[in-house]
Structure formats: structure tokens, C-alpha cells
Design a protein around this motif. Structure first.
Motif, PDB file in Angstrom:
ATOM      1  N   VAL A  57       0.820  -1.220   0.000  1.00  0.00           N
ATOM      2  CA  VAL A  57       0.000   0.000   0.000  1.00  0.00           C
ATOM      3  C   VAL A  57       0.848   1.261   0.000  1.00  0.00           C
ATOM      4  CG1 VAL A  57      -1.983  -1.099   1.087  1.00  0.00           C
ATOM      5  CG2 VAL A  57      -0.223  -0.051   2.513  1.00  0.00           C
ATOM      6  N   THR A  58       2.135   1.161   0.362  1.00  0.00           N
ATOM      7  CA  THR A  58       2.975   2.360   0.355  1.00  0.00           C
ATOM      8  C   THR A  58       3.209   2.876  -1.059  1.00  0.00           C
ATOM      9  OG1 THR A  58       5.050   1.092   0.275  1.00  0.00           O
ATOM     10  CG2 THR A  58       4.136   1.600   2.459  1.00  0.00           C
ATOM     11  N   ARG A  59       2.869   2.090  -2.063  1.00  0.00           N
ATOM     12  CA  ARG A  59       2.978   2.571  -3.442  1.00  0.00           C
ATOM     13  C   ARG A  59       2.048   3.765  -3.705  1.00  0.00           C
ATOM     14  NH1 ARG A  59       2.766  -3.561  -4.949  1.00  0.00           N
ATOM     15  NH2 ARG A  59       4.996  -4.063  -5.188  1.00  0.00           N
ATOM     16  N   HIS A  60       1.036   3.918  -2.855  1.00  0.00           N
ATOM     17  CA  HIS A  60       0.082   5.017  -3.014  1.00  0.00           C
ATOM     18  C   HIS A  60       0.309   6.121  -1.981  1.00  0.00           C
ATOM     19  CE1 HIS A  60      -2.026   2.241  -5.645  1.00  0.00           C
ATOM     20  NE2 HIS A  60      -2.105   1.364  -4.653  1.00  0.00           N
ATOM     21  N   ALA A  61       1.464   6.109  -1.326  1.00  0.00           N
ATOM     22  CA  ALA A  61       1.688   6.975  -0.162  1.00  0.00           C
ATOM     23  C   ALA A  61       1.606   8.462  -0.481  1.00  0.00           C
ATOM     24  CB  ALA A  61       3.038   6.651   0.474  1.00  0.00           C
ATOM     25  N   THR A  62       1.941   8.860  -1.712  1.00  0.00           N
ATOM     26  CA  THR A  62       1.949  10.289  -2.049  1.00  0.00           C
ATOM     27  C   THR A  62       0.645  10.769  -2.672  1.00  0.00           C
ATOM     28  OG1 THR A  62       2.904   9.820  -4.235  1.00  0.00           O
ATOM     29  CG2 THR A  62       4.448  10.237  -2.402  1.00  0.00           C
ATOM     30  N   HIS A  63      -0.310   9.865  -2.847  1.00  0.00           N
ATOM     31  CA  HIS A  63      -1.584  10.227  -3.468  1.00  0.00           C
ATOM     32  C   HIS A  63      -2.617  10.526  -2.383  1.00  0.00           C
ATOM     33  CE1 HIS A  63      -5.357   9.652  -5.770  1.00  0.00           C
ATOM     34  NE2 HIS A  63      -4.626  10.060  -6.793  1.00  0.00           N
ATOM     35  N   PRO A  64      -3.529  11.485  -2.602  1.00  0.00           N
ATOM     36  CA  PRO A  64      -4.535  11.803  -1.579  1.00  0.00           C
ATOM     37  C   PRO A  64      -5.331  10.584  -1.117  1.00  0.00           C
ATOM     38  CG  PRO A  64      -4.556  13.483  -3.278  1.00  0.00           C
ATOM     39  CD  PRO A  64      -3.609  12.423  -3.750  1.00  0.00           C
ATOM     40  N   ALA A  65      -5.722   9.712  -2.062  1.00  0.00           N
ATOM     41  CA  ALA A  65      -6.456   8.503  -1.668  1.00  0.00           C
ATOM     42  C   ALA A  65      -5.570   7.588  -0.841  1.00  0.00           C
ATOM     43  CB  ALA A  65      -6.962   7.770  -2.913  1.00  0.00           C
ATOM     44  N   GLY A  66      -4.271   7.521  -1.195  1.00  0.00           N
ATOM     45  CA  GLY A  66      -3.347   6.693  -0.437  1.00  0.00           C
ATOM     46  C   GLY A  66      -3.141   7.195   0.974  1.00  0.00           C
ATOM     47  N   LEU A  67      -3.085   8.517   1.142  1.00  0.00           N
ATOM     48  CA  LEU A  67      -2.935   9.096   2.479  1.00  0.00           C
ATOM     49  C   LEU A  67      -4.157   8.770   3.336  1.00  0.00           C
ATOM     50  CD1 LEU A  67      -1.502  12.593   1.449  1.00  0.00           C
ATOM     51  CD2 LEU A  67      -0.244  10.689   2.500  1.00  0.00           C
ATOM     52  N   ALA A  68      -5.345   8.875   2.737  1.00  0.00           N
ATOM     53  CA  ALA A  68      -6.571   8.545   3.476  1.00  0.00           C
ATOM     54  C   ALA A  68      -6.609   7.059   3.826  1.00  0.00           C
ATOM     55  CB  ALA A  68      -7.799   8.935   2.657  1.00  0.00           C
ATOM     56  N   LEU A  69      -6.167   6.223   2.888  1.00  0.00           N
ATOM     57  CA  LEU A  69      -6.139   4.781   3.157  1.00  0.00           C
ATOM     58  C   LEU A  69      -5.180   4.460   4.291  1.00  0.00           C
ATOM     59  CD1 LEU A  69      -6.785   1.828   2.503  1.00  0.00           C
ATOM     60  CD2 LEU A  69      -4.978   1.900   0.760  1.00  0.00           C
TER      61      LEU A  69
END
Length: 514
Positions: free
Chosen positions: A93-105
Motif C-alpha cells: 500500500v505504500t505505493r500510493h503513499a503520495t496520493h490523496p487517496a493513499g494518504l486517506a487509506l
């Protein structure tokens, strides 16, 4: 990035012609690829409840990890795709760490055990896709055919997928809406599908037959909203209760509550639109008229459900058994309506698409006035009821039902505007005083109580009418047993209807307090 797309269910009878259209011809031909994905969530479905979908998908020879957010307007979702190459990857899941949805996740995952995420179901889809140019931009047509898969071995389960996606690749959201209107709805007669593959796959994994009912929860406009902001809040609050529940109904299997909440959503939407629309605002008035028409078309089906669910039905059957222990107890038959067929018409689907389309409209460039003007309309609606309230004792069943419907509209309008200051409040940013708020709350409670009691009375009066009709039919057919049961129902219902009427009269009289 935002993914802007609409999905449509494709019945088997329409599949060949839709496929031919998507396949294209000449220079505009489609490409085909196989998409195999695993979707991840916790055993308690924490991601799904928060509006996330997380997957690893093999697209041809390349793996892609994707995180999607919710779509509050019915067509726009946060989406983040991370290409991973040809080797089979593990979820990270850290692959999405810089995206707003990733931060919320990540905020959500921080509250869960480290190993909470599991692959819960899979998809195996063949996708046929091609680009299509429109005057408003370029869209991608994607035809998905395959299956959702869950379980292994003897416990394996599957459900078919046959849907069309229209996704914006470049340009304005109107490009998606126009292709959807002209081709998906008007040409092919398809139906909007708000249930995502993630939702349908989750239902399969849990062995649940239908999607959860989307409740038409109460909405109260904030004091600082402009009319456009209030309109958008109203429309967003209507998407899931109206179109989401409609998607499940059209799928062929639904609960009575899906239909009930859809109609509640339609009524609230109509009341709010009529509050906001000016006398010459023909587009909003047409949208409100469509909500009212659809709600009325669904009335017979909902009334049948309401009669079957009425709390007095069980008591009536019990009383009949006590009266005639040896007699067969036949539950009263009610007319059944093909609700899915009503929702599948091009007119209905076009109206549902228009509802989504309103949210895609540009926001106004100029400053807007506040919402205070809505109270003048609420006062006018209240004044229109005065005559019926004063002569309530002389109203027949039809008149009482009409009063109930108008009280229900008034209640929904008062609920929406309860925190909105009057137009005479003066200064910008004014708030409703505690005294005014309490007075509005008391008025709203009285209107709600009267409308609820009139609803209970209406259920009894519909039951009486149906019992009288069954008695007439039984007598004409010389069916002594059916006539006896219908006659007993009339005698049992009549005093209860009278008591409900007396209670309704008191609650309606209380409305004279203002």
C-alpha cells in the motif's frame, strides 16, 4: 488523478449489438486484452465501508496496482495506478503513499492490525476497448465480459460480468454524458450501474445476494451555503439512494427497503429542487417533475410492499385463526408490479443520467445570494395546507391521503432549511438563533407526527379497501370461505381505522399552532 466514467448493465439480448458497436470498423477498431485481478480488503470490509477499492491486476503482460476512492457524484472517483512490470507482485500500500487517496487509506490502516488486508475475491475479464472522439472530448468505450470469482475448490463461486464503461480520456465530462445518453440509453436501452465490481465481488465473497440498501438519510443545508452549493449537496445526497438502489432493483433481485429508500430519496430530491427553483427555472423544475413522476410510477409497487409489511397484518391473521381454527388462512393478494421494467425505460434512465449530469455542470462564476428565500416558499406551502387542516373532519380517505403527501413535502422542506437564516436576517454569515431554531424544531416535529399518523391511517384504509374488493369478488364467485375471511378483515380493521383517524385528527389540529 480522477477517473470520470459511467457504467451500464448489458442484458444478454443486447450484448451482440453493443459488442459490434464497441468493436468499431475501419480506422477506429477496438483492441482486446485479458484482465485478471485480485481485490483486497479486511475480513470486516473496512476498506469497502470507507469507499476504497484496492486491487492488483494483470493487464495483458503487465501488473498494475490500483487504489480507487468513492464516487459521490456517480461518475468521478479518485484513482491511482502504479505499473509494476511483468513479474507477479505482492501488495504494497505504500505505493500510493503520495496520493490523496493513499494518504486517506493509510490513516485507516493505521487503526487496523498489520496483516489485516487479504485477497477476498478475483476477477477474470476480457475487455474490448476503443477510443471515441466527440465534440466535447475523447472517451474510451470498454466492454467487459467475464466473471467475478471467490472461494476455492468445492467452495468456489462465480457471478457473470457484462457491462459497458464509458471513461473520459480528454476533454469535458459532458463527453461521457452525451455518449451515454445517445448510445447507451437511447440507442441500446442500457441501464446505469452504480454497483462496482469491487462491491459485487465483495457480495460474492460474503455469499450475500443483494447489495446493502443505500439509505436516504436526512439532509440539512448549512447556513453558509449558496443556492448552487445547496443544490449540489442535495444532488450528491440523492445519487446513492436513487440510482444506487435502482441499480440493485434492475439487477433482478432486491429487498422492499431498496424500493422504499429510493422513493424517500426521490421525495426529498423533489422537495429540495422545488425549494431552490425559481418560477422560470425550467431546467430545475423539469428535474423535479421527473422525480415526482418516477415516484408516482413506483407507488403501486411500494404500496404492495407496505401492505405486506404492515404491523397489523400479522395480528389480523392471528385473530382470524382464533376465530376459525380449522379455516385456511390465505394472506391477502396484492398486485405485483415489475419495478425493474419501470426503471429500465429509456425515459427513466435518461432522467437518472440527467441527475448525474447536473453535478458535472460548471460552477457559477458570479456571486450568489444566500438561501434565505427558501423560507418564503415553505411559508407558502404551509399556507396552502390551512384549508385542508381546518376542514380535516370533512375530508374523505382520498383527501386525507392528499394532505399526508403535502405534509410530507413540507416536512422534507423544513428539514432541509431548518438551519438556514431567513432572508430578513440581514448580515452575511448570520446564523439561526436558538429561539428560532427551537421554534422550527417544534413545528417540524408536529408536521412529522401528523404525517406519520396519516401514513399509518392510510395503510389501514388501503387494507380496508382491498378487503372490501376481496369480499365483492368472493361473493360473485360464491366462495364462502374467502367471503368469510374478507368480511372478518373488514370488521377487524374498521375500529382500528376509526381509532387511527381520531388520533390523526388530534395531531392535525395541533398544526394550527403554526
Amino acid at each position: 488523478m480522477n477517473e470520470i466514467e459511467l457504467r451500464f448493465q448489458i442484458p444478454e439480448s443486447r450484448w451482440p449489438e453493443v459488442r459490434q458497436w464497441v468493436a468499431g470498423s475501419g480506422a477506429s477498431t477496438a483492441t482486446q486484452e485479458r484482465l485478471q485481478a485480485a481485490y483486497f480488503d479486511t475480513p470486516d470490509r473496512d476498506l469497502a465501508r470507507a469507499g476504497f477499492a484496492l486491487r492488483l491486476r494483470r493487464e495483458g503482460e503487465v501488473w498494475v496496482q490500483t487504489l480507487k476512492g468513492a464516487a459521490p457524484d456517480g461518475m468521478t472517483r479518485l484513482e491511482h495506478n502504479v505499473p509494476l512490470g511483468a513479474d507477479t507482485p505482492t501488495l504494497d500500500v505504500t505505493r500510493h503513499a503520495t496520493h490523496p487517496a493513499g494518504l486517506a487509506l493509510q490513516t485507516l490502516l493505521d487503526t487496523l492490525p498489520a496483516d489485516a488486508l487479504q485477497a477476498l475475491f478475483r476477477t477474470d475479464i476480457t475487455r474490448l476497448s476503443r477510443a471515441m472522439e466527440t465534440p466535447f472530448g475523447v472517451v474510451e468505450l470498454a466492454l467487459d465480459h467475464g466473471a467475478l470469482l471467490a472461494g476455492d475448490g468445492d467452495a468456489s463461486r462465480s457471478t457473470p460480468v457484462a457491462e459497458l464503461e464509458i471513461e473520459l480520456k480528454d476533454g469535458e465530462p459532458r463527453a461521457v454524458l452525451e455518449v451515454a445518453r445517445e448510445w447507451a440509453i437511447q440507442h441500446f436501452g442500457l441501464s446505469l450501474e452504480l454497483r462496482t465490481k469491487a462491491l459485487r465481488g465483495d457480495l460474492l465473497a460474503r455469499e450475500v445476494a443483494v447489495a446493502p440498501v443505500a439509505p436516504a438519510s436526512a439532509l440539512r443545508w448549512r447556513a453558509d451555503l449558496t443556492p448552487d452549493q445547496a443544490l449540489r449537496a442535495l444532488l450528491r445526497a440523492s445519487i446513492e439512494p436513487v440510482i444506487g438502489n435502482a441499480s440493485q432493483i434492475v439487477a433482478g433481485r432486491h429487498l422492499p427497503e431498496h424500493l422504499h429508500q429510493m422513493r424517500v430519496g426521490l421525495r426529498r430530491l423533489r422537495a429540495g429542487l422545488l425549494l431552490l427553483a425559481g418560477d422560470d427555472d425550467h431546467a430545475l423544475l423539469a428535474l423535479a417533475a421527473g422525480a415526482g413522476q418516477l415516484s408516482r410510477q413506483l407507488t403501486v409497487a411500494r404500496d404492495a410492499d407496505a401492505q405486506a409489511e404492515a404491523p397489523w397484518q400479522k395480528a389480523l391473521r392471528k385473530a382470524w385463526r382464533a376465530e376459525r381454527p380449522s379455516a385456511d388462512v390465505e394472506p391477502p393478494s396484492t398486485p405485483r408490479v415489475d419495478v425493474a421494467a419501470l426503471l429500465l425505460t429509456r425515459e427513466t434512465q435518461g432522467w437518472l443520467l440527467a441527475l448525474i449530469g447536473w453535478l458535472a455542470r460548471p460552477k457559477p462564476d458570479t456571486a450568489q445570494a444566500d438561501l434565505g428565500h427558501v423560507h418564503a416558499r415553505i411559508d407558502a406551502w404551509r399556507a396552502e395546507l390551512d384549508g385542508q387542516i381546518k376542514r380535516f373532519e370533512r375530508l374523505d380517505a382520498e383527501g386525507r391521503h392528499h394532505l399526508r403527501r403535502r405534509l410530507r413535502r413540507l416536512r422534507l422542506a423544513m428539514e432541509l432549511a431548518i438551519a438556514v437564516p431567513d432572508a430578513q436576517s440581514g448580515s452575511e454569515g448570520a446564523k439561526v438563533s436558538r429561539k428560532v431554531s427551537e421554534a422550527r424544531g417544534h413545528r417540524l416535529a408536529r408536521v412529522h407526527a401528523a404525517a406519520q399518523q396519516l401514513g399509518a391511517l392510510n395503510d389501514l384504509e388501503v387494507g380496508l379497501t382491498q378487503a372490501r374488493e376481496r369480499l365483492a369478488l368472493a361473493i360473485a364467485a360464491s366462495d364462502v370461505s374467502a367471503a368469510a375471511q374478507a368480511g372478518f378483515a373488514i370488521g377487524w380493521l374498521r375500529p382500528r381505522q376509526q381509532r387511527a383517524l381520531a388520533k390523526a385528527a388530534k395531531l392535525v389540529a395541533a398544526l394550527r399552532k403554526g
